[in-house]
Design a protein around this motif. Structure first.
Motif, PDB file in Angstrom:
ATOM      1  N   MET A  40      -2.054 -11.596 -11.420  1.00  0.00           N
ATOM      2  CA  MET A  40      -3.219 -10.728 -11.623  1.00  0.00           C
ATOM      3  C   MET A  40      -3.569 -10.046 -10.307  1.00  0.00           C
ATOM      4  N   ALA A  41      -3.862  -8.760 -10.395  1.00  0.00           N
ATOM      5  CA  ALA A  41      -4.164  -7.985  -9.184  1.00  0.00           C
ATOM      6  C   ALA A  41      -5.475  -8.452  -8.555  1.00  0.00           C
ATOM      7  N   GLU A  42      -5.511  -8.411  -7.209  1.00  0.00           N
ATOM      8  CA  GLU A  42      -6.698  -8.802  -6.452  1.00  0.00           C
ATOM      9  C   GLU A  42      -7.158  -7.635  -5.589  1.00  0.00           C
ATOM     10  N   ILE A  43      -8.471  -7.459  -5.528  1.00  0.00           N
ATOM     11  CA  ILE A  43      -9.049  -6.390  -4.704  1.00  0.00           C
ATOM     12  C   ILE A  43      -9.285  -6.919  -3.286  1.00  0.00           C
ATOM     13  N   VAL A  44      -8.835  -6.169  -2.305  1.00  0.00           N
ATOM     14  CA  VAL A  44      -9.108  -6.465  -0.897  1.00  0.00           C
ATOM     15  C   VAL A  44     -10.199  -5.508  -0.446  1.00  0.00           C
ATOM     16  N   ARG A  45     -11.303  -6.055   0.006  1.00  0.00           N
ATOM     17  CA  ARG A  45     -12.448  -5.211   0.376  1.00  0.00           C
ATOM     18  C   ARG A  45     -12.585  -5.081   1.892  1.00  0.00           C
ATOM     19  N   MET A  46     -13.288  -4.014   2.311  1.00  0.00           N
ATOM     20  CA  MET A  46     -13.547  -3.808   3.732  1.00  0.00           C
ATOM     21  C   MET A  46     -14.335  -5.005   4.250  1.00  0.00           C
ATOM     22  N   PRO A  47     -13.779  -5.754   5.208  1.00  0.00           N
ATOM     23  CA  PRO A  47     -14.447  -6.978   5.682  1.00  0.00           C
ATOM     24  C   PRO A  47     -15.586  -6.670   6.649  1.00  0.00           C
ATOM     25  N   LYS A  48     -16.530  -7.591   6.722  1.00  0.00           N
ATOM     26  CA  LYS A  48     -17.603  -7.497   7.712  1.00  0.00           C
ATOM     27  C   LYS A  48     -17.165  -8.314   8.916  1.00  0.00           C
ATOM     28  N   LEU A  49     -16.645  -7.639   9.939  1.00  0.00           N
ATOM     29  CA  LEU A  49     -16.009  -8.305  11.062  1.00  0.00           C
ATOM     30  C   LEU A  49     -16.942  -8.558  12.240  1.00  0.00           C
ATOM     31  N   SER A  50     -18.192  -8.099  12.146  1.00  0.00           N
ATOM     32  CA  SER A  50     -19.181  -8.415  13.171  1.00  0.00           C
ATOM     33  C   SER A  50     -20.550  -8.437  12.516  1.00  0.00           C
ATOM     34  N   ASP A  51     -21.509  -9.046  13.197  1.00  0.00           N
ATOM     35  CA  ASP A  51     -22.832  -9.195  12.612  1.00  0.00           C
ATOM     36  C   ASP A  51     -23.559  -7.872  12.445  1.00  0.00           C
ATOM     37  N   THR A  52     -23.162  -6.849  13.199  1.00  0.00           N
ATOM     38  CA  THR A  52     -23.836  -5.556  13.122  1.00  0.00           C
ATOM     39  C   THR A  52     -23.005  -4.491  12.410  1.00  0.00           C
ATOM     40  N   MET A  53     -21.841  -4.871  11.914  1.00  0.00           N
ATOM     41  CA  MET A  53     -20.946  -3.898  11.277  1.00  0.00           C
ATOM     42  C   MET A  53     -21.476  -3.476   9.911  1.00  0.00           C
ATOM     43  N   THR A  54     -21.563  -2.173   9.675  1.00  0.00           N
ATOM     44  CA  THR A  54     -21.960  -1.632   8.372  1.00  0.00           C
ATOM     45  C   THR A  54     -20.839  -0.827   7.732  1.00  0.00           C
ATOM     46  N   GLU A  55     -19.908  -0.344   8.545  1.00  0.00           N
ATOM     47  CA  GLU A  55     -18.759   0.379   8.048  1.00  0.00           C
ATOM     48  C   GLU A  55     -17.597   0.192   9.014  1.00  0.00           C
ATOM     49  N   GLY A  56     -16.396   0.449   8.526  1.00  0.00           N
ATOM     50  CA  GLY A  56     -15.217   0.292   9.369  1.00  0.00           C
ATOM     51  C   GLY A  56     -14.272   1.469   9.232  1.00  0.00           C
ATOM     52  N   VAL A  57     -13.431   1.657  10.233  1.00  0.00           N
ATOM     53  CA  VAL A  57     -12.419   2.711  10.239  1.00  0.00           C
ATOM     54  C   VAL A  57     -11.044   2.044  10.203  1.00  0.00           C
ATOM     55  N   VAL A  58     -10.180   2.515   9.321  1.00  0.00           N
ATOM     56  CA  VAL A  58      -8.810   2.005   9.286  1.00  0.00           C
ATOM     57  C   VAL A  58      -8.021   2.696  10.389  1.00  0.00           C
ATOM     58  N   ALA A  59      -7.796   1.972  11.474  1.00  0.00           N
ATOM     59  CA  ALA A  59      -7.073   2.553  12.606  1.00  0.00           C
ATOM     60  C   ALA A  59      -5.577   2.645  12.324  1.00  0.00           C
ATOM     61  N   GLU A  60      -5.047   1.685  11.548  1.00  0.00           N
ATOM     62  CA  GLU A  60      -3.610   1.678  11.280  1.00  0.00           C
ATOM     63  C   GLU A  60      -3.321   0.808  10.061  1.00  0.00           C
ATOM     64  N   TRP A  61      -2.426   1.278   9.204  1.00  0.00           N
ATOM     65  CA  TRP A  61      -1.907   0.466   8.105  1.00  0.00           C
ATOM     66  C   TRP A  61      -0.552  -0.098   8.525  1.00  0.00           C
ATOM     67  N   HIS A  62      -0.344  -1.394   8.318  1.00  0.00           N
ATOM     68  CA  HIS A  62       0.939  -2.023   8.643  1.00  0.00           C
ATOM     69  C   HIS A  62       1.796  -2.222   7.394  1.00  0.00           C
ATOM     70  N   LYS A  63       1.244  -1.897   6.247  1.00  0.00           N
ATOM     71  CA  LYS A  63       1.968  -1.931   4.985  1.00  0.00           C
ATOM     72  C   LYS A  63       1.718  -0.613   4.258  1.00  0.00           C
ATOM     73  N   LYS A  64       2.653  -0.244   3.387  1.00  0.00           N
ATOM     74  CA  LYS A  64       2.471   0.946   2.565  1.00  0.00           C
ATOM     75  C   LYS A  64       2.598   0.538   1.095  1.00  0.00           C
ATOM     76  N   VAL A  65       2.121   1.425   0.207  1.00  0.00           N
ATOM     77  CA  VAL A  65       2.149   1.126  -1.221  1.00  0.00           C
ATOM     78  C   VAL A  65       3.588   0.820  -1.641  1.00  0.00           C
TER      79      VAL A  65
END
Length: 426
Positions: free
Chosen positions: A1-26
């Motif tokens: 069954m497919a699983e959704i990967v969500r934008m993680p909260k990587l710091s206490d003040t983080m509200t949004e994130g930027v994808v700097a690089e993908w290491h995998k492709k579709v």
């Protein structure tokens, strides 16, 4: 069954994130623990590993795209699995993708190491020709425009203003025109030519990183909401210089003056707990533990790694820990939790030759210490002027947390400890 990967909260003040690089492709196979993407937060660029196994079926945020925390980052499942219903039910897939597209359309793509191309604007060279005319006022309907000082100087030198070319606004004659006036042999007007503006204007627009945005937001809030006041003191560093030299003569030990300052700060905070405090809005938090944050300059701005339980550690241990934290911060490998929980902060610009400066308090802390360079200078000792080594300290205080007398007592204790380093060990 497919699983959704969500934008993680990587710091206490983080509200949004930027994808700097993908290491995998579709279409790529993904195993649990595989490096999936690099996420730029407000504090650092973090490596994000997959918690699932399967095939990467969907990428929700393209490289360089921005998405809020919990937005769909990717979907991992079985090869050929239909995920349309899953994305529809998730609800925020479209907003996340639209956010990424919006960033693409409205701003340059921001990668982990932007390499902006300068934008140049050509400016036509301004040609200023010599003017030979019998009257300066012809261009102004017969009236001569001149500053009062220029008129007085012309009268004293016997210069006819009608023969002077004005270099001011609307050909107004100013002081420099009289000073540079050179009458021609035939009595014609002066041929003084103002400096021509010739060249090309250029500039470079660099989009603000998540870190720079966070720094701007946090420090603006601190500066404009916290009533800062500053206490300054000079420290005689002769004994500290001798102590450092003796310590560094031991094999395998290498400490800096900043390490000694951090240790002294921790010892002074133990004696003055009211300075080891945070402004929490409705209350003041007096911390029993001492975690000293040390400001570190990185490529995108400034981070403050924290030496936990600083007062329980020796100078050499503090030095090794600061070196490790600073190195990983510059390489963007430091973890968010290593930059959280500071109860006091130290900013040192002495290595840049800065003698004296003040810092903006790092909220919610009540204080931050600014440390200048050690400067060789004449000092008065026992009534005589002798060579000395002086370092300037500046304590920025939030008046809501720390009063002047409290901050002064702390700074006096800090001075005593640095001037008598052996007392740090007692």
């Amino acid at each position: 069954m497919a699983e959704i990967v969500r934008m993680p909260k990587l710091s206490d003040t983080m509200t949004e994130g930027v994808v700097a690089e993908w290491h995998k492709k579709v279409g790529d196979k993904v195993s649990e623990g595989d490096l999936l993407a690099d996420i730029e937060t407000d504090k650092a660029t973090m490596e994000f590993e997959s918690f699932y196994e399967g095939v990467l079926l969907h990428i929700g945020v393209d490289k360089g795209g921005t998405a809020p925390v919990n937005a769909i980052l990717a979907v991992i499942g079985e090869k050929g699995e239909n995920i349309d219903a899953l994305l529809k039910d998730a609800g925020n897939a479209a907003p996340a993708q639209e956010k990424a597209e919006e960033v693409k359309e409205e701003a340059p793509v921001v990668e982990s190491k932007p390499d902006p191309t300068p934008v140049q604007t050509e400016v036509a060279p301004v040609q200023v020709a010599a003017v030979a005319t019998s009257t300066n006022g012809s261009a102004n309907g017969g009236r001569i425009f001149a500053s009062p000082l220029a008129k007085k100087m012309a009268e004293e030198k016997g210069i006819n203003l009608a023969n002077v070319v004005g270099s001011g606004e609307n050909q107004r004659i100013v002081k420099r025109d009289i000073e540079n006036y050179q009458p021609s042999a035939g009595g014609a007007a002066a041929t003084y030519i103002p400096a021509a503006a010739v060249g090309t204007e250029s500039y470079t627009d660099v989009p603000n990183s998540q870190m720079r945005k966070a720094i701007a937001k946090a420090l603006s809030a601190s500066k404009f909401s916290a009533p800062h006041f500053y206490l300054k003191m000079e420290v005689d560093m002769d004994n500290a210089i001798a102590a450092r030299k003796a310590i560094n003569e031991q094999e395998g030990v290498k400490i800096s003056f900043n390490d000694m300052v951090v240790k002294a700060v921790a010892a002074a905070l133990r004696r003055h707990p009211k300075v080891n405090a945070d402004w929490m809005g409705d209350y003041i938090r007096y911390n029993d533990h001492i975690h000293v944050g040390v400001a570190v300059a990185v490529e995108d701005g400034l981070v403050v790694p924290v030496v936990k339980f600083t007062d329980t550690k020796g100078i050499a241990q503090i030095g090794a820990e600061i070196k490790d934290l600073a190195g990983r911060a510059r390489e963007k490998k430091i973890q968010p939790e290593e930059m959280q929980g500071g109860t006091f902060a130290v900013s040192n610009l002495g290595m840049y030759g800065i003698e004296d400066f003040t810092s903006i308090i790092n909220p919610p802390n009540g204080c931050i210490l600014s440390v200048g360079q050690i400067k060789s200078t004449p000092v008065v000792k026992n009534g005589e002027i002798v060579p000395g080594n002086v370092m300037k300290l500046s304590l920025s205080c939030d008046h809501r947390v720390v009063d002047g007398a409290v901050g002064s007592e702390f700074l006096r204790t800090l001075k005593e400890l640095l001037e008598n380093p052996v007392r740090m060990l007692v």
